[in-house]
Design a protein around this motif. Structure first.
Motif, mmCIF file in Angstrom:
data_model
loop_
_atom_site.group_PDB
_atom_site.id
_atom_site.type_symbol
_atom_site.label_atom_id
_atom_site.label_comp_id
_atom_site.label_asym_id
_atom_site.label_seq_id
_atom_site.Cartn_x
_atom_site.Cartn_y
_atom_site.Cartn_z
ATOM 1 N N SER A 136 0.481 -1.194 -0.264
ATOM 2 C CA SER A 136 -0.332 -0.040 -0.279
ATOM 3 C C SER A 136 0.911 1.151 -0.069
ATOM 4 O O SER A 136 2.059 0.970 0.406
ATOM 5 N N THR A 138 1.108 5.700 -0.300
ATOM 6 C CA THR A 138 -0.249 7.050 -0.506
ATOM 7 C C THR A 138 -1.338 6.973 -1.141
ATOM 8 O O THR A 138 -0.962 6.843 -2.533
ATOM 9 N N GLY A 139 -2.651 7.090 -0.704
ATOM 10 C CA GLY A 139 -3.679 6.736 -1.826
ATOM 11 C C GLY A 139 -3.884 8.041 -2.690
ATOM 12 O O GLY A 139 -4.278 8.054 -3.680
ATOM 13 N N GLU A 140 -3.948 9.529 -2.091
ATOM 14 C CA GLU A 140 -4.075 10.569 -3.354
ATOM 15 C C GLU A 140 -3.117 10.126 -4.222
ATOM 16 O O GLU A 140 -2.651 11.079 -4.937
ATOM 17 N N TYR A 204 -2.615 -1.325 -3.428
ATOM 18 C CA TYR A 204 -3.929 -0.131 -2.228
ATOM 19 C C TYR A 204 -2.875 1.007 -2.066
ATOM 20 O O TYR A 204 -2.099 1.121 -1.995
ATOM 21 N N GLY A 205 -4.096 1.805 -2.044
ATOM 22 C CA GLY A 205 -3.814 3.093 -1.267
ATOM 23 C C GLY A 205 -4.396 3.222 -0.122
ATOM 24 O O GLY A 205 -5.432 2.921 0.551
ATOM 25 N N HIS A 206 -4.036 4.305 0.909
ATOM 26 C CA HIS A 206 -4.236 5.179 2.110
ATOM 27 C C HIS A 206 -4.194 6.115 2.492
ATOM 28 O O HIS A 206 -3.309 6.451 1.637
ATOM 29 N N ASP A 207 -4.579 6.565 3.519
ATOM 30 C CA ASP A 207 -5.075 7.657 3.485
ATOM 31 C C ASP A 207 -3.748 7.859 5.133
ATOM 32 O O ASP A 207 -3.284 7.321 6.132
#
Length: 226
Positions: A136, A138-140, A204-207
């Motif tokens: 994963s 950084t989502g942005e 994946y992306g995460h905050d």
């Protein structure tokens, strides 16, 4: 039996034909075993990650992925990790061919946060499961093509120690992370591109801020999957 959550990836099938293995052995014999840190001119049909997995599984080789293409010696550096083993001044490497690719191809100028893992479950008979992975960023950053070409360094395993087994619900887990407290000279290196990483479209992306809240609330909740 420990049930592995579905959000973990499994290693894709590996080509094991005699011709493929012979090719892996040739590259190892000609470019890795002699040392010298030369770049391997990869000329096989099998994906590069399969060659890297082969040398990890059958030779005393560990791998380190980096965007830097001309490292001649690795010196111990202080890491930043929630796990005690991974939060030391050391040279870190993996006993798996896919995990270090993630570090080699992530563009750290665009990605501020990484969550990742590679492990095997050890059964009651001592037999290890297939490798499981979690990746994963950084989502942005996912929409900003956060990838780059990189290099995998093949390191001698002599000075490394493995991460101690972890206990999850009474089941031993072997994480594919090793550490050397002294400097390490690469035996060889292999260039990789984002296209070489089979999980590229599944990362994946995460905050990061939300993840840190989850970490504080449940430090043992890795990977704090969203």
């Amino acid at each position: 039996m420990l049930e592995i959550p579905a959000y973990y990836f499994r290693q894709p099938p590996v080509e094991t034909s005699p011709a493929t293995i012979a090719g892996f052995e040739r590259l190892y014999r000609e470019y890795v075993a002699p040392g010298g840190g030369l770049e391997i001119p990869y000329d096989l049909a099998a994906p590069r990650w399969q060659f890297l997995c082969y040398v990890c599984n059958h030779k005393n080789i560990l791998l380190h992925g980096s965007a830097e293409r001309n490292i001649t010696e690795f010196e111990p550096r202080q890491s930043n990790d929630v796990d005690e083993f991974g939060n030391r001044r050391a040279v870190y490497a993996a006993s798996d061919g896919l995990w270090p690719m993630y570090f080699a191809i992530v563009d750290r100028e665009k990605v501020s946060s990484l969550i990742n893992a590679c492990f095997q479950v050890i059964g009651p008979d001592g037999v290890k499961s297939e490798p499981y992975y979690y990746f994963s960023i950084t989502g942005e950053a996912l929409a900003d093509n956060p990838w780059r070409d990189g290099m995998i360094y093949l390191l001698p395993g002599a000075t490394f120690e493995p991460q101690p087994l972890q206990d999850i619900g009474g089941v031993p887990i072997e994480v594919a992370q090793w550490a050397s407290l002294v400097e390490v000279t690469p035996l060889a290196k292999l260039a990789v591109t984002p296209a070489d990483f089979p999980f590229l479209k599944q990362v994946y992306g995460h905050d990061p801020a939300a993840t840190m809240e989850k970490v504080r609330a449940n430090p043992q909740g890795f990977p704090w999957h969203e």
